[in-house]
Write an enzyme that holds these catalytic residues in place. Structure first.
Site, PDB file in Angstrom:
ATOM      1  N   SER A 136       0.843  -1.191   0.000  1.00  0.00           N
ATOM      2  CA  SER A 136       0.000   0.000   0.000  1.00  0.00           C
ATOM      3  C   SER A 136       0.886   1.251   0.000  1.00  0.00           C
ATOM      4  O   SER A 136       1.690   1.430  -0.913  1.00  0.00           O
ATOM      5  CB  SER A 136      -0.963  -0.040   1.191  1.00  0.00           C
ATOM      6  OG  SER A 136      -1.950   0.945   1.087  1.00  0.00           O
ATOM      7  N   HIS A 190      -7.859  -5.404  -0.147  1.00  0.00           N
ATOM      8  CA  HIS A 190      -6.593  -4.718   0.086  1.00  0.00           C
ATOM      9  C   HIS A 190      -5.947  -5.262   1.360  1.00  0.00           C
ATOM     10  O   HIS A 190      -6.552  -5.243   2.424  1.00  0.00           O
ATOM     11  CB  HIS A 190      -6.859  -3.215   0.218  1.00  0.00           C
ATOM     12  CG  HIS A 190      -5.639  -2.356   0.221  1.00  0.00           C
ATOM     13  ND1 HIS A 190      -4.792  -2.269  -0.868  1.00  0.00           N
ATOM     14  CD2 HIS A 190      -5.123  -1.526   1.160  1.00  0.00           C
ATOM     15  CE1 HIS A 190      -3.821  -1.414  -0.592  1.00  0.00           C
ATOM     16  NE2 HIS A 190      -3.989  -0.962   0.635  1.00  0.00           N
ATOM     17  N   GLU A 244      -9.389  -5.337  -4.331  1.00  0.00           N
ATOM     18  CA  GLU A 244      -8.829  -4.297  -3.463  1.00  0.00           C
ATOM     19  C   GLU A 244      -9.928  -3.404  -2.892  1.00  0.00           C
ATOM     20  O   GLU A 244      -9.867  -2.965  -1.741  1.00  0.00           O
ATOM     21  CB  GLU A 244      -7.845  -3.426  -4.251  1.00  0.00           C
ATOM     22  CG  GLU A 244      -6.664  -4.143  -4.863  1.00  0.00           C
ATOM     23  CD  GLU A 244      -5.462  -4.233  -3.953  1.00  0.00           C
ATOM     24  OE1 GLU A 244      -5.567  -3.827  -2.778  1.00  0.00           O
ATOM     25  OE2 GLU A 244      -4.409  -4.718  -4.415  1.00  0.00           O
TER      26      GLU A 244
END
Length: 512
Positions: free
Chosen positions: A230, A416, A351
């Site tokens: 990320s 995610h 995600e």
């Protein structure tokens, strides 16, 4: 693109969960637990959860960034006696939120633990027993991990990202995880400062510390892979542009992130000045403003930043300084201003589930797909394209796992961060037992990540393990092909009952 980071920053927030890392053995007699470093002697420990892993938790790599050092570039840590590295450090001051997400309702293992503090510039190290390293006749490769959190939160103390069991199993690699300053403390972008992105400079100092000291822990400074997820992945890829001639590390790994997820347009430094006005530092010159802000308590700044709900919102993320963060990544790539080292990068199939407010039924599949593409998948695809333009070796993946102990509701899918328990080998610890298929996927991904740092020039390979072949065609050896635009070189993990398979990238790129 600013919206991407605002969403990430809002949803990946800090809440506290308990992590126990109490040392069971503090031994200095030949076990390799007392290590000499540039920060002074560091005392580590063994414990019963990973009895063959030496652990040093909370190793200082910089002086505490407090007082006059608040908002300033990090300063190298000076020795001051033996450091007892027995517990994970506090995370850097977090920007918090009351948003309800899959992380706060179901998957709390991703959240940070142990509280936060300005005194936070520490890293933690997990390494095999010294005799196991010596038996391998060469120092071990090192995975140096940068946590995510939207550049506003995050840190190394997270249940799903504790690598002790992974190192216990392989006895063939070292993992290091760092803290770095986030939100206004890491990315102040104040008019009175010459460096707007001190959080990125924290990361560089951690890399330098590891390169200078990891040999004393049994690691190979010539085989360090900088790995992040990320915002950590955005940091890794930005790092390659910021240090094209002196990257120090030999390889890069970026899970679900790229530098172009950030678009900080605060060129007038208005966010810092506005925050200053909220805490009683308004109407001052830039020098006076900075001095005033350094004297405001960290908790007062945190509260003002976390509770402000006006429009437009204020956020502190990396700003363009053309040293650590750049306005045009494509131009940097095609002009060769990027480190010539290989990269593994990719994204997850769902995600978007990590970026929506939680409801039991979840959003529609089309909504989740649009969020997935716009926030993560397409920015990653753009970075891959830039690297192809620069003729840089890139290995591209997509993670599709939908395992019930990580994704307990069907619509969660490969959200995610969902790949992290698979990679760190913690998938079975908090949400129930794992299936054999899940273990097979975990072993495959771990093997490829580790083989990459073992020999970045060769690239990631995998041998057959037990009854699990190296790839879907039942071969005993699999070499991951470097990705080229238009090829079928996208390696998909955990889809359709297959551990991994090579497919075309059009499933992502055609929608970007």
């Amino acid at each position: 693109m600013l919206l991407r980071l605002c969403i990430i920053a809002t949803l990946l927030v800090s809440h506290c969960v308990a992590v126990s890392t109490s040392p069971a053995t503090r031994d200095t007699n030949g076990e390799g637990l007392l290590v000499q470093t540039s920060s002074g002697p560091i005392q580590g420990f063994f414990n019963q959860t990973a009895p063959d892993v030496r652990q040093w938790l909370g190793v200082p790599f910089a002086e505490p960034p407090v007082g006059d050092l608040r908002f300033s570039s990090p300063v190298k840590k000076q020795p001051n006696g033996t450091v007892n590295a027995f517990a994970l450090p506090s995370s850097c001051i977090q920007q918090t939120s009351n948003s309800s997400t899959i992380y706060t309702t179901y998957e709390t293992g991703f959240l940070i633990s142990g509280g936060d503090s300005e005194d936070c510039l520490y890293l933690s190290i997990w390494a095999p027993r010294i005799e196991n390293i010596q038996s391998q006749q060469r120092p071990l490769p090192v995975l140096l991990y940068i946590p995510g959190g939207g550049f506003t939160s995050g840190g190394e103390a997270s249940l799903y990202k504790i690598p002790d069991k992974w190192v216990q199993r392989t006895q063939s690699h070292i993992v290091v995880i760092m803290n770095y300053r986030v939100n206004v403390f890491g990315f102040p972008n104040a008019e009175g400062l010459s460096e707007p992105n001190v959080g990125l400079l924290d990361q560089r100092m951690a890399v330098e510390w590891v390169a200078a000291n990891i040999a004393n822990f049994g690691g190979d400074p010539a085989r360090i892979a900088l790995w992040g997820q990320s915002a950590g992945a955005a940091s890794v890829t930005a790092y390659s542009y910021g240090y094209p001639e002196d990257p120090i590390v030999a390889a890069l790994i970026a899970d679900s992130g790229a530098p172009n997820i950030v678009d900080n347009e605060d060129y007038a430094h208005t966010n810092f000045t506005f925050l200053a006005s909220l805490v009683g530092c308004d109407g001052l010159s830039s020098t006076e403003e900075l001095s005033c802000m350094r004297n405001v308590s960290a908790r007062k700044l945190q509260t003002a930043l976390s509770t402000y709900s006006g429009s437009p919102s204020i956020s502190f993320t990396p700003a363009v300084d053309n040293k650590t963060f750049f306005a045009n990544w494509t131009e940097r790539a095609i002009t060769g201003k990027v480190a010539k080292i290989p990269l593994i990068t990719g994204s997850n199939t769902n995600e978007g589930a990590g970026f929506v407010s939680f409801t039991p039924a979840g959003p529609s599949k089309s909504t989740l797909f649009e969020i997935t593409e716009s926030i993560i998948a397409c920015p990653v695809a753009e970075e891959v394209k830039n690297r192809n333009l620069a003729n840089l070796t890139t290995y591209r993946y997509q993670y599709a796992g939908n395992f019930t102990n990580i994704s307990p509701l069907p619509w969660f899918g490969a959200y995610h961060s969902a790949e992290l328990p698979i990679l760190f080998g913690t998938h079975y610890e908090y949400g129930g037992p794992s299936t054999q298929y899940e273990w097979d996927v975990s072993y495959a991904m771990q093997a490829l990540w580790l083989s990459f740092v073992e020999d970045p020039t060769r690239g990631p390979v995998r041998l057959a393990v037990g009854n699990v072949p190296a790839n879907p065609t039942n071969e005993s050896y699999f070499a991951w092909p470097a990705f080229e635009q238009g090829s079928d070189d996208l390696l998909v993990f955990a889809e359709g009952g297959k551990v991994m398979q090579l497919v075309g990238a059009g499933r992502i790129d055609d929608y970007c």
